[in-house]
Design an enzyme around this catalytic site. Structure first.
Site, mmCIF file in Angstrom:
data_model
loop_
_atom_site.group_PDB
_atom_site.id
_atom_site.type_symbol
_atom_site.label_atom_id
_atom_site.label_comp_id
_atom_site.label_asym_id
_atom_site.label_seq_id
_atom_site.Cartn_x
_atom_site.Cartn_y
_atom_site.Cartn_z
ATOM 1 N N LYS A 53 0.925 -1.317 -0.050
ATOM 2 C CA LYS A 53 -0.062 0.131 0.048
ATOM 3 C C LYS A 53 0.844 1.296 -0.080
ATOM 4 O O LYS A 53 0.686 2.065 -0.698
ATOM 5 C CB LYS A 53 -0.994 0.080 1.290
ATOM 6 C CG LYS A 53 -1.975 -1.031 0.987
ATOM 7 C CD LYS A 53 -2.931 -1.191 2.312
ATOM 8 C CE LYS A 53 -3.894 -2.374 2.147
ATOM 9 N NZ LYS A 53 -4.400 -3.181 3.354
ATOM 10 N N GLN A 97 -4.302 -1.808 9.529
ATOM 11 C CA GLN A 97 -4.351 -3.150 8.909
ATOM 12 C C GLN A 97 -4.500 -4.215 9.871
ATOM 13 O O GLN A 97 -4.114 -4.249 11.198
ATOM 14 C CB GLN A 97 -2.623 -3.173 8.575
ATOM 15 C CG GLN A 97 -2.425 -4.507 8.056
ATOM 16 C CD GLN A 97 -2.771 -4.675 6.489
ATOM 17 O OE1 GLN A 97 -2.956 -3.757 5.961
ATOM 18 N NE2 GLN A 97 -3.306 -5.668 6.385
ATOM 19 N N ASP A 120 -10.957 2.453 3.971
ATOM 20 C CA ASP A 120 -11.167 1.225 3.744
ATOM 21 C C ASP A 120 -12.788 0.910 3.540
ATOM 22 O O ASP A 120 -13.196 -0.134 3.206
ATOM 23 C CB ASP A 120 -10.706 0.267 5.110
ATOM 24 C CG ASP A 120 -9.377 -0.481 4.750
ATOM 25 O OD1 ASP A 120 -9.296 -0.483 3.570
ATOM 26 O OD2 ASP A 120 -8.781 -0.740 5.752
#
Ligand code: NDP
Length: 283
Positions: A53, A97, A120
């Site tokens: 990412k 994460q 997200d």
């Protein structure tokens, strides 16, 4: 005639290039898009995902802010980090994460993220907005799947889409997005009695079960678009999807590979969400 292979890695590179142009326009206004990446503990797989990412951010001109916490960090400490990031005007997106260590409640951490920075798309507010047909920031994996269908010219409206999996981060939002695009949608899960009978009816088959090669060639309708979300690590260390790729490729109309399919698209959609969030902040 085999299926058209939808090259997620190439499509993701193209999207990152487009996003870079948008990021440069924002930077010229003094708004360099910024993503905060929070990693708790030292899970090697998570570290690999975070690096991917961050590499993509670099490629697209997105500034990254790294927050590494030890596996002993408490939930209160992590919530404090989220509060700080929620209030930081240089941070337009916050990514925590997963998985988090067992002593930290993932839900309370994820729900603490300001929905305007929820790149997200996991907060209940983001998911609720998606349910009502006007996404704030959409969950990245299903929006990557939708873009793959769109850019490959797969017809969606009026087609029968079958989604295998009903998680809040993949299966359910994928089904909602397909419905929003006027597909007739069926959702399957582990209690679906005759899965093959349903999948054989699918014009679009989205597989997100996490079961290596569970979709055999006789479960697929000729000419179907098969989107393989699954990522499974085999004993030999290699990755494979939920679809028996080599066999199904000969029968499907379109297919995504694993690796190099939905995975890189998910990363590209995170970046797209950061730039959308930064653009909204810029007005
Ligand atoms: P979950 O484990 O949360 O959900 C799996 C779903 O699949 C559940 O709804 C489960 O049903 C269903 N399922 C499991 N086995 C079967 C079966 N035999 N038949 C029918 N349905 C079944 O996983 P996620 O949604 O988080 O992820 C799914 C897969 O996608 C994983 O392999 C994951 O690694 C991958 N993934 C890939 C991403 C990418 O970027 N490419 C991003 C996110 C995930 P039930 O609800 O009844 O238990």
């Amino acid at each position: 005639m085999g299926a058209i292979v939808i090259d997620g890695a190439a499509m993701a590179r193209q999207i990152l290039g487009e996003q870079r142009d948008a990021a440069l326009r924002l930077a010229a206004l003094g708004r360099v898009p910024g993503l905060a990446v929070v990693l708790v503990g030292d899970d090697p797989a998570s570290a690999v995902y975070v690096r991917a990412k961050e590499r993509a951010c670099h490629e697209a001109g997105v500034r990254t802010f790294d927050y590494r916490l030890p596996s002993t960090a408490t939930e209160a400490e992590l919530l404090q980090v989220i509060d700080t990031l929620n209030g930081d005007p240089q941070v337009h997106g916050i990514l925590v994460q997963l998985p988090l260590p067992a002593h930290i409640g993932a839900d309370s951490v994820l729900q603490r993220i300001d929905p305007a920075k929820d790149v997200d798309g996991f907060t209940w507010r983001s998911l609720g907005a998606l349910l009502d047909g006007h996404a704030l920031l959409a969950p990245c994996t299903p929006s990557g799947c939708m873009l793959m269908l769109e850019r490959s010219g797969v017809p969606v409206a009026g087609r029968h889409a079958v989604v295998i999996g009903r998680s809040s981060i993949v299966g359910k939002p994928a089904a909602l997005m397909l419905l929003e695009r006027d597909a007739t949608v069926t959702i399957c899960h582990s209690r679906t009695p005759d899965l093959a009978a349903v999948t054989r009816e699918a014009d679009i088959l989205v597989c997100a079960a996490g079961r290596p090669r569970m979709i055999a060639v006789d479960m697929v309708k000729p000419g179907a678009a098969v989107i393989d979300v699954g990522i499974n690590r085999m004993q030999n260390g290699k990755l494979c999807g939920d679809v028996d790729y080599d066999a199904v490729r000969a029968k499907a109309g379109w297919i995504t590979p694993v690796p190099g399919g939905v995975g890189p698209m998910t990363v590209a959609m995170v970046i797209a969400n950061v730039i959308t969030a930064a653009g909204r902040r810029a007005g």
